[in-house]
Design an enzyme around this catalytic site. Structure first.
Site, mmCIF file in Angstrom:
data_model
loop_
_atom_site.group_PDB
_atom_site.id
_atom_site.type_symbol
_atom_site.label_atom_id
_atom_site.label_comp_id
_atom_site.label_asym_id
_atom_site.label_seq_id
_atom_site.Cartn_x
_atom_site.Cartn_y
_atom_site.Cartn_z
ATOM 1 N N SER A 23 0.865 -1.187 0.000
ATOM 2 C CA SER A 23 0.000 0.000 0.000
ATOM 3 C C SER A 23 0.892 1.224 0.000
ATOM 4 C CB SER A 23 -0.889 0.013 1.249
ATOM 5 O OG SER A 23 -1.552 1.259 1.394
ATOM 6 N N TYR A 37 -1.828 0.077 10.487
ATOM 7 C CA TYR A 37 -1.754 -0.317 9.075
ATOM 8 C C TYR A 37 -0.466 0.200 8.447
ATOM 9 C CZ TYR A 37 -3.472 -1.250 4.330
ATOM 10 O OH TYR A 37 -3.639 -1.732 3.045
#
Length: 262
Positions: free
Chosen positions: A142, A155
């Site tokens: 990501s 995250y």
């Protein structure tokens, strides 16, 4: 050129499912792996892939994956499984959510690599004609792996760790015919990512994409991924960042129509 035989994790929805669909459409063989058997069965009936229901955070399930994969004889591994939980400030996040994110994004990727890397190496061995081939490992991380944002701590940390795993793997496979590639998406609308992140709160999930013109879809990302996989085996696109035009920075997203100035 060797026939592509791809293991895709996280294949029951979102980017993983889209990759499986694009891969089969290209004529490649696919083993789709995810936790939900019913979703996998529907995918298999629709596109004709092989499937395996497995929880990649479970050591026993990964051992089963290794056994099934040995018969499948993969040339490629596409790691998509993972996800986010929570979007609170660090002091308000829970250790349970952090453990889930590290287990799902980092430890599971390590487990799958342990199981599949020997098979990928075997796929590159010279055949009866004396020629070998290339194998590949592609992992979806990501843009959160490299750019921090408020509410993204767990995250950010998990995806940063997964990115470092990929970067080290590429260095350690030097001299082998295996390309190691990372795909780092930005804002992608899928039916489940934000819903899982916000604990099933549909309103919060929808608000992430509200008034954003053309956020990426899973199909957009899968098209780029399979385009890269289709390149000649000696061509390694080490890192690919994919964002919608409306997102000029991980935390800078334009709301409303995109209109040329002047």
């Amino acid at each position: 050129m060797n026939e592509k035989r791809i293991i895709v994790t996280g294949a029951s929805s979102g980017i993983g499912e889209a990759v499986a669909r694009h891969a089969v459409a290209r004529g490649w063989q696919v083993l789709a792996v995810a936790r939900r058997q019913e979703r996998l069965d529907a995918l298999a009936a629709d596109i004709g892939c092989e499937v395996l229901a497995a929880d990649l955070t479970d050591e026993g399930d990964v051992a089963r994956l290794a056994e099934v994969a040995a018969g499948f004889r993969p040339t490629s591994l596409v790691n998509v499984a993972g996800g986010a939980k929570g979007a609170a400030e660090i002091a308000e996040t829970t250790l349970e959510d952090w453990r889930w994110m590290f287990e799902s994004n980092v430890i599971a990727t390590k487990r799958v690599l342990d199981a599949i890397l020997p098979l990928l190496r075997e796929s590159t061995r010279p055949g009866p004609d004396g020629t070998g081939g290339y194998a590949e490992i592609m992992t979806v991380t990501s843009i959160a792996a490299t750019v921090a944002y408020t509410g993204g701590s767990g995250y950010n940390a998990a995806k940063a760790a997964e990115k470092q795993l990929v970067d080290v793997l590429r260095l350690e496979l030097q001299g082998e015919p295996i390309r190691v590639m990372e795909v780092a998406p930005g804002m992608v609308w899928t039916e489940e990512f934000s819903l899982v992140r916000f604990g099933g709160d549909q309103a919060k999930a929808d608000a992430v994409y509200q008034d954003v013109q053309d956020p990426l879809t899973a199909d957009d990302v899968a098209q780029v991924m399979t385009d890269i996989l289709a390149l000649p085996g000696h061509v390694s696109v080490d890192e690919t960042i994919i964002k919608p035009v409306a997102q000029t920075h991980p935390w800078r997203v334009h709301k409303g129509p995109l209109v040329a100035k002047g």
